[in-house]
Motif scaffolding. Structure first.
Motif: not given
Length: 318
Positions: A200-213
């Motif tokens: 099992c390998e873990h690698y970073p991925v950049k993504c756009q996330v919808n959040v509520c402030k």
């Protein structure tokens, strides 16, 4: 005996010396005494001597006497007296609705897009070489003689046909048979095996996330509030109160009163007193006026020969 004579001589010499000194210092030379019948008889002289004499006198002193007197003073006694008072009592509360403008702080959620880094997981197959141990039985068969008993039929026949000869004779030899028996021989064998392993390998991925402030804002609103108004009434009640009432009382008090009184006292006073003292003298015709070494009157007294402890003796040795 000699010691007693010495003591008497010393006392006489001291008395004569004191008399001569007092007569020379204070008094005039005494008058010549009248000729006596016996020229060698003792003569007397008047001497002034200081003596301490007790004297009584009257003294005045202050004495304090304890005198009891009656005096009046103001005392107080406590009495319980009923008293009527008035007080205001709250009998209840009345609710009155009111409208108020209130500023509230409200929480508001605002949607937005954020770029975050997420760790994703993936599985990969990796070849792996491992050593495997296996237990192998490398045994063999052997032939062995195994005893075999009579069969069922033989036992039944034996029970049914019993002879006396068979009972008297000995037991027959047991029968045996040849059987193949496996003899085990376990042996551990190691061998290298190639296999595939999942990792099992873990690698970073950049993504756009919808959040509520979450943000806060202030807004004004009208709120109805119930206010409690107390209802009061006045009532009269009676209570007992302690009061101090003054009155005149009499008491006996002890006073110290000074008083003067006369007291007889005694004190010692120094006074001059005249006394008669005897003085020894010798006439010119007697044999005692010869030189001190020859006369018997001078030889008889050791005190006269020694000069009276340093004082000069006015007598025959002059």
């Amino acid at each position: 005996m000699i010691r007693q004579q010495i003591r008497v001589a010393v006392l006489a010499g001291s008395l004569v010396a004191a008399t001569a000194l007092a007569a020379r210092a204070d008094d005039a030379p005494p008058a010549p005494a009248a000729p006596a019948a016996n020229p060698c008889a003792p003569q007397f002289r008047t001497v002034c001597v200081n003596e301490w004499v007790p004297e009584t006198y009257q003294a005045i002193r202050t004495v304090y006497e304890r005198v009891c007197r009656e005096e009046k003073y103001t005392a107080y006694r406590c009495e319980t007296v009923p008293e009527t008072r008035t007080r205001t009592v709250i009998c209840g509360y009345r609710q009155v609705p009111e409208v108020k403008d209130v500023v509230r702080r409200v929480c508001v959620r605002v949607p937005c897009v954020e770029e975050r880094t997420v760790m994703k997981t993936r599985w990969t197959c990796v070849p792996e070489t491992r050593v495997v141990r296996k237990c192998v039985d490398k045994g063999h068969y052997e032939c062995k003689e195994v005893p075999c008993g009579p069969s069922f039929l033989e036992r039944l026949h034996k029970l049914c046909h019993r002879d006396c000869c068979e009972q008297e004779c000995c037991e027959p030899c047991p029968r045996t048979k040849t059987v193949k028996v496996w003899v085990p021989c376990p042996v551990w064998e190691e061998r290298t095996v190639c296999c595939t392993k999942r990792v099992c390998e873990h690698y970073p991925v950049k993504c756009q996330v919808n959040v509520c402030k979450v943000t806060y804002k202030e807004e004004k609103s009208q709120v109805t509030v119930c206010r409690c108004i107390p209802e009061t009434k006045t009532e009269t009640y009676t209570c007992c109160v302690q009061k101090r009432i003054p009155y005149e009382a009499t008491r006996t008090v002890v006073h110290c009163v000074p008083r003067e009184e006369k007291v007889p006292c005694t004190r010692m006073v120094c006074r001059t007193v005249q006394k008669q003292v005897s003085v020894e003298t010798c006439c010119a015709e007697t044999s005692c006026c010869k030189p001190c070494a020859e006369t018997s009157c001078c030889k008889s007294s050791w005190f006269h020969r020694c000069g009276g402890l340093g004082f000069r003796h006015h007598g025959c040795c002059d």
